[in-house]
Scaffold this active site. Structure first.
Site, PDB file in Angstrom:
ATOM      1  N   TYR A 410       0.676  -1.137  -0.077  1.00  0.00           N
ATOM      2  CA  TYR A 410       0.220  -0.355   0.007  1.00  0.00           C
ATOM      3  C   TYR A 410       0.354   1.686   0.087  1.00  0.00           C
ATOM      4  CZ  TYR A 410      -0.559  -0.551   4.926  1.00  0.00           C
ATOM      5  OH  TYR A 410      -0.413  -1.111   6.649  1.00  0.00           O
ATOM      6  N   GLU A 411      -0.038   2.686   0.067  1.00  0.00           N
ATOM      7  CA  GLU A 411       0.376   3.876  -0.433  1.00  0.00           C
ATOM      8  C   GLU A 411       1.424   3.629  -1.755  1.00  0.00           C
ATOM      9  OE1 GLU A 411      -0.355   5.923   1.454  1.00  0.00           O
ATOM     10  OE2 GLU A 411      -1.095   5.019   3.510  1.00  0.00           O
ATOM     11  N   GLY A 412       1.149   2.857  -2.860  1.00  0.00           N
ATOM     12  CA  GLY A 412       1.916   2.790  -4.074  1.00  0.00           C
ATOM     13  C   GLY A 412       2.603   0.983  -3.367  1.00  0.00           C
TER      14      GLY A 412
END
Length: 605
Positions: A410-412
């Site tokens: 997550y967060e890219g």
């Protein structure tokens, strides 16, 4: 603007660590925490030990109600409002202090840290940074105090890494007073207990999505899927959210039409550095548990901590944690200083914070990748030190390992962030914000010249290591410079080259950050007080040189041929060469001995 201010502004640009030398006095370290920050850390740790660590099994048993209960308690203590201005019932703390709370509140369980991060970061921050005054007054105080909880609806079944490709629609009513939102969002953290969603939808055929503040009212066309069955973060509520003609008043549009992609990307920049912070205390706790176990576990009539194989593991785990702290707080203070500079220049707090974080987007991506990979490695070795017991759900090791796994997604994803880091750096160079071309050209000329055979004076602490880091920066400039010349704007299509260049960039930043921290502390407290830290700095750099050699070679042999390839490979050899190789086993033993004597990870000041 005064010359001094101009110089300061110049020093503080993101990405310039690659082409400018940083003095150790100019970096912030954990040892620089002020009294208020130390007190904040202690109260956060007390909360975590009492409410989270003592009940870690409850989080493994999918006790979603307990996650919600502890989030409310965190709200009562003010921990949900650290980054929120006082005007909206928050504590209005600086960026470093918000990092510190995120760090120490996140180490006991990934379930709580996900709920905390989703609420304080992407659930609240888009309103504080992009909301108008009316929106902020209406919603932020409730979110800051934990009266309400927030969630963030960006990802869709067909739109993950390609966030701007979402299909959720927002249709304006005939009277122009509201939008009807319809669509499906997935992987929504806090969905099961939130009061408010930040929702991204597309109006007509707009190129970019638009953000909306949507109150969670089931009677208004909002339904939730079942709780997702996940590898880790078991008590983090994660559900699909379905919007079926959900009516949202026009005044709940966040920022302006088509600005949603920008909001999403900037929220992710902050999310990335905060995610790095959220992986620090997790490493410290795994190290401490592993250390205690290694001292108590006896095999072949001796505690296993006496075995070299175990010492090696503990030393590497501690080294990575120390380096991660060094780089995370270095970047956090840069952001804080940049925000202060912009506010002094007349920007609003909103503008200053947005631009301050955006300036260091490269460092945010670097940290997200490096620290999320280190926390996974740390928990993996933690299981190994515990042996069979590590694989058992009766010890917190296996849950730590499962919880750590999401950090790389997550967060890219780390792949996206690797490519972003180099891509953003090249864009900054094109805009003239970071001069890459000059230094890259100079490296090219240096390769054509005759190397110096003088024996330098390496008697001062880190003299050779500093020179080596300077040369590692040249490796990046050599590889990235040649790749940009060869492929130009098409470079982004060559993902494997970008990934290799990114790994060089990451190692340079992380190794330099540790060196600057240790040098600063050795100067003020004496080298004797920093023996283990010096060993960790040297051990990390030794491993970084290996990674950089491998990745640079992979890139060079893949895009260069003939004389150019030979020249660059010779340059690589020159730029990664030690004059005096460190004794790696001795370094690990020094670190392990210090850990054993301390009985815990003690380097976070």
């Amino acid at each position: 603007m005064s010359t001094e201010a101009a110089e300061q502004k110049d020093i503080l640009r993101g990405g310039q660590f690659l082409v400018k030398e940083t003095a150790c006095e100019d970096v912030f370290t954990m040892e620089d925490f002020n009294e208020e920050q130390r007190m904040m850390r202690e109260s956060t740790k007390e909360f975590v030990d009492r409410e989270l660590w003592a009940h870690w099994e409850r989080f493994e048993q999918k006790d979603y109600a307990y996650t919600e209960e502890t989030m409310r308690k965190a709200g009562e203590l003010g921990l949900l409002g650290v980054a929120v201005p006082e005007k909206y019932d928050g504590l209005g703390m600086g960026f470093v202090s918000t990092m510190l709370v995120c760090d120490y509140i996140s180490g006991a369980t990934g379930s709580f840290s996900t709920a905390f991060g989703a609420h304080t970061g992407i659930g609240t921050m888009p309103i504080t940074l992009y909301g108008n005054e009316e929106q902020k007054m209406k919603y932020v105080p409730k979110l800051a105090t934990g009266e309400w909880f927030g969630a963030y609806c960006l990802t869709e079944p067909g739109a993950g890494s390609d966030a701007n490709s979402g299909k959720t629609k927002a249709v304006l009513s005939e009277d122009g007073k509201s939008y009807k939102i319809s669509g499906q969002k997935m992987w929504i953290s806090n969905a099961g207990f939130c009061n408010l969603f930040i929702v991204f939808a597309r109006i007509e055929d707009d190129k970019n999505i638009t953000g909306f503040i949507v109150e969670n009212d089931p009677s208004n066309g909002i339904t939730l899927g079942d709780e997702e069955k996940k590898l880790g973060i078991h008590s983090s509520s994660t559900r699909q959210v379905f919007f079926n003609d959900c009516v949202v008043p026009v005044e709940n549009m966040l920022s302006e039409r088509g600005n949603g992609f920008k909001i999403a990307m900037n929220a992710l920049n902050v999310g990335r550095i905060k995610l790095a912070a959220a992986c620090l205390e997790a490493q410290r706790r795994v190290i401490n548990e592993s250390l205690t176990y290694a001292k108590e576990r006896v095999q072949f009539k001796t505690p296993i901590i006496n075995f070299g194989a175990i010492k090696s593991k503990l030393a590497t785990m501690a080294t990575n944690a120390y380096v991660d702290e060094s780089a995370s707080y270095r970047a956090a203070k840069n952001i804080e200083d940049r925000i202060a500079m912009r506010e002094a220049a007349g920007n609003t707090h909103q503008e200053a914070e947005l631009k301050g974080v955006e300036e260091y987007a490269i460092e945010c991506s670097i940290l997200k990748v490096a620290v999320s990979e280190h926390v996974q490695a740390c928990s993996d070795e933690g299981i190994q030190i515990f042996g069979g017991m590590g694989f058992s759900a009766d010890t917190p090791m296996e849950s730590a390992w499962r919880d750590a796994r999401i950090a790389r997604i997550y967060e890219g994803t780390n792949e996206i962030n690797r490519m972003l880091a180099v891509g953003m750096l090249v864009k900054k160079a094109m805009k003239g914000h970071v001069d890459l071309l000059g230094p890259a050209t100079a490296v090219g000329e240096e390769l054509m010249g005759i190397p110096s055979f003088d024996t330098p004076d390496y008697s001062e602490l880190f003299a050779e290591e500093k020179e080596l880091i300077g040369k590692l920066k040249k490796v990046f400039l050599m590889v990235a410079g040649s790749a940009v010349q060869k492929f130009g704007p098409q470079l982004e299509e060559h993902q494997q080259l970008l990934m290799a260049a990114s790994d060089i960039l990451i190692q340079v930043y992380m190794a330099e950050s540790a060196l600057l921290r240790t040098e600063k502390n050795a100067k003020r407290s004496g080298e004797d007080s920093q023996k283990a830290q010096i060993a960790m700095t040297q051990l990390y750099l030794y491993n970084a040189v290996d990674i950089i050699s491998t990745k640079a070679k992979e890139a060079i042999v893949s895009f260069a041929e003939g004389d150019e390839q030979r020249m660059m490979l010779m340059g690589l050899k020159r730029f990664t060469k030690y004059a005096n190789m460190p004794n790696v086993v001795a370094l690990r033993n020094t670190i392990a001995a210090d850990l054993e004597e301390s009985g815990k990870y003690r380097y976070d000041a």
